[in-house]
Write a protein that holds these residues in place. Structure first.
Motif, PDB file in Angstrom:
ATOM      1  N   GLN A  37       0.770  -1.010  -0.057  1.00 27.20           N
ATOM      2  CA  GLN A  37       0.173  -0.018   0.022  1.00 27.20           C
ATOM      3  C   GLN A  37       0.856   1.076   0.099  1.00 27.20           C
ATOM      4  N   VAL A  38       0.327   2.167  -0.409  1.00 27.18           N
ATOM      5  CA  VAL A  38       1.145   3.595  -0.386  1.00 27.18           C
ATOM      6  C   VAL A  38       0.537   4.351   0.576  1.00 27.18           C
ATOM      7  N   ASN A  39       1.662   4.940   1.248  1.00 23.35           N
ATOM      8  CA  ASN A  39       1.427   5.948   2.456  1.00 23.35           C
ATOM      9  C   ASN A  39       1.816   7.036   2.089  1.00 23.35           C
ATOM     10  N   PHE A  40       1.142   8.156   2.778  1.00 23.45           N
ATOM     11  CA  PHE A  40       1.474   9.652   2.627  1.00 23.45           C
ATOM     12  C   PHE A  40       1.577  10.189   3.924  1.00 23.45           C
ATOM     13  N   LEU A  41       2.683  10.268   4.727  1.00 18.80           N
ATOM     14  CA  LEU A  41       2.986  10.661   6.031  1.00 18.80           C
ATOM     15  C   LEU A  41       3.240  12.137   6.028  1.00 18.80           C
ATOM     16  N   LEU A  42       2.479  13.081   7.130  1.00 17.52           N
ATOM     17  CA  LEU A  42       2.881  14.431   7.194  1.00 17.52           C
ATOM     18  C   LEU A  42       3.159  14.390   8.686  1.00 17.52           C
ATOM     19  N   GLY A  43       4.115  15.082   9.311  1.00 18.45           N
ATOM     20  CA  GLY A  43       4.407  15.059  10.630  1.00 18.45           C
ATOM     21  C   GLY A  43       4.746  16.449  11.165  1.00 18.45           C
ATOM     22  N   THR A  68      -1.270  14.454  -2.262  1.00 18.38           N
ATOM     23  CA  THR A  68      -1.840  15.819  -2.307  1.00 18.38           C
ATOM     24  C   THR A  68      -2.144  16.289  -0.740  1.00 18.38           C
ATOM     25  N   VAL A  69      -1.940  17.560  -0.394  1.00 21.57           N
ATOM     26  CA  VAL A  69      -2.537  18.157   0.931  1.00 21.57           C
ATOM     27  C   VAL A  69      -3.113  19.507   0.638  1.00 21.57           C
ATOM     28  N   LYS A  75      -4.551  13.270   0.700  1.00 20.47           N
ATOM     29  CA  LYS A  75      -5.076  12.490  -0.390  1.00 20.47           C
ATOM     30  C   LYS A  75      -4.064  11.514  -1.027  1.00 20.47           C
ATOM     31  N   VAL A  76      -4.238  10.346  -1.364  1.00 21.92           N
ATOM     32  CA  VAL A  76      -3.454   9.643  -2.084  1.00 21.92           C
ATOM     33  C   VAL A  76      -3.970   9.025  -3.432  1.00 21.92           C
ATOM     34  N   TYR A  77      -3.381   9.004  -4.468  1.00 19.72           N
ATOM     35  CA  TYR A  77      -3.853   8.778  -5.784  1.00 19.72           C
ATOM     36  C   TYR A  77      -3.127   7.420  -6.302  1.00 19.72           C
ATOM     37  N   ILE A  78      -3.675   6.690  -6.780  1.00 22.29           N
ATOM     38  CA  ILE A  78      -2.818   5.760  -7.389  1.00 22.29           C
ATOM     39  C   ILE A  78      -3.351   5.360  -8.912  1.00 22.29           C
ATOM     40  N   ASP A  79      -2.463   5.460  -9.902  1.00 22.92           N
ATOM     41  CA  ASP A  79      -2.724   5.502 -11.372  1.00 22.92           C
ATOM     42  C   ASP A  79      -4.035   6.317 -11.599  1.00 22.92           C
ATOM     43  N   ASP A  86      -6.834  11.059   4.306  1.00 18.61           N
ATOM     44  CA  ASP A  86      -6.934  11.234   6.104  1.00 18.61           C
ATOM     45  C   ASP A  86      -7.037  12.559   6.358  1.00 18.61           C
ATOM     46  N   THR A  87      -7.128  13.120   7.587  1.00 21.16           N
ATOM     47  CA  THR A  87      -7.221  14.553   8.060  1.00 21.16           C
ATOM     48  C   THR A  87      -6.088  14.929   8.855  1.00 21.16           C
ATOM     49  N   PHE A  88      -5.196  16.069   8.593  1.00 22.53           N
ATOM     50  CA  PHE A  88      -4.100  16.551   9.281  1.00 22.53           C
ATOM     51  C   PHE A  88      -4.554  17.584  10.083  1.00 22.53           C
ATOM     52  N   SER A  89      -4.050  17.626  11.407  1.00 24.78           N
ATOM     53  CA  SER A  89      -4.340  18.823  12.094  1.00 24.78           C
ATOM     54  C   SER A  89      -2.963  18.912  12.842  1.00 24.78           C
TER      55      SER A  89
END
Length: 92
Positions: A37-43, A68-69, A75-79, A86-89
């Motif tokens: 799975q593709v993961n997009f992490l924001l810290g 994108t954020v 958001k994560v896009y594949i093809d 997810d929601t970042f705060s």
């Protein structure tokens, strides 16, 4: 990105930035070695949020990956298909 068949069981980082001062990741896009799975992490330095795709990128295949954020929406896009959110705060 290409999901190489010889690299299994370990995370494959596609793009990321690590801070030396606190060893955290302000952002990272990676492929999970266990699930593909593709993961997009924001810290924030103290915590992180990860948007994970529901589908994976098949072993031995090419996948077009975009993360994108906008505001607090990750958001994560594949093809070209949106496949995870997810929601970042916090402060980036």
């Amino acid at each position: 990105m290409y999901n190489h068949p010889d690299i299994t069981g370990t995370n494959q980082v596609l793009l990321g930035k690590r801070l030396d001062i606190d060893n955290t990741n302000p952002y990272m896009i990676y492929l999970s070695g266990a699930t593909n799975q593709v993961n997009f992490l924001l810290g924030t330095g103290a915590s992180s949020v990860t948007a994970t795709s529901t589908a994976g990128c098949g072993t031995g295949t090419w996948c077009y990956v975009v993360a994108t954020v906008e505001g607090n929406n990750m958001k994560v896009y594949i093809d070209t298909v949106q496949d995870g959110t997810d929601t970042f705060s916090g402060t980036r």
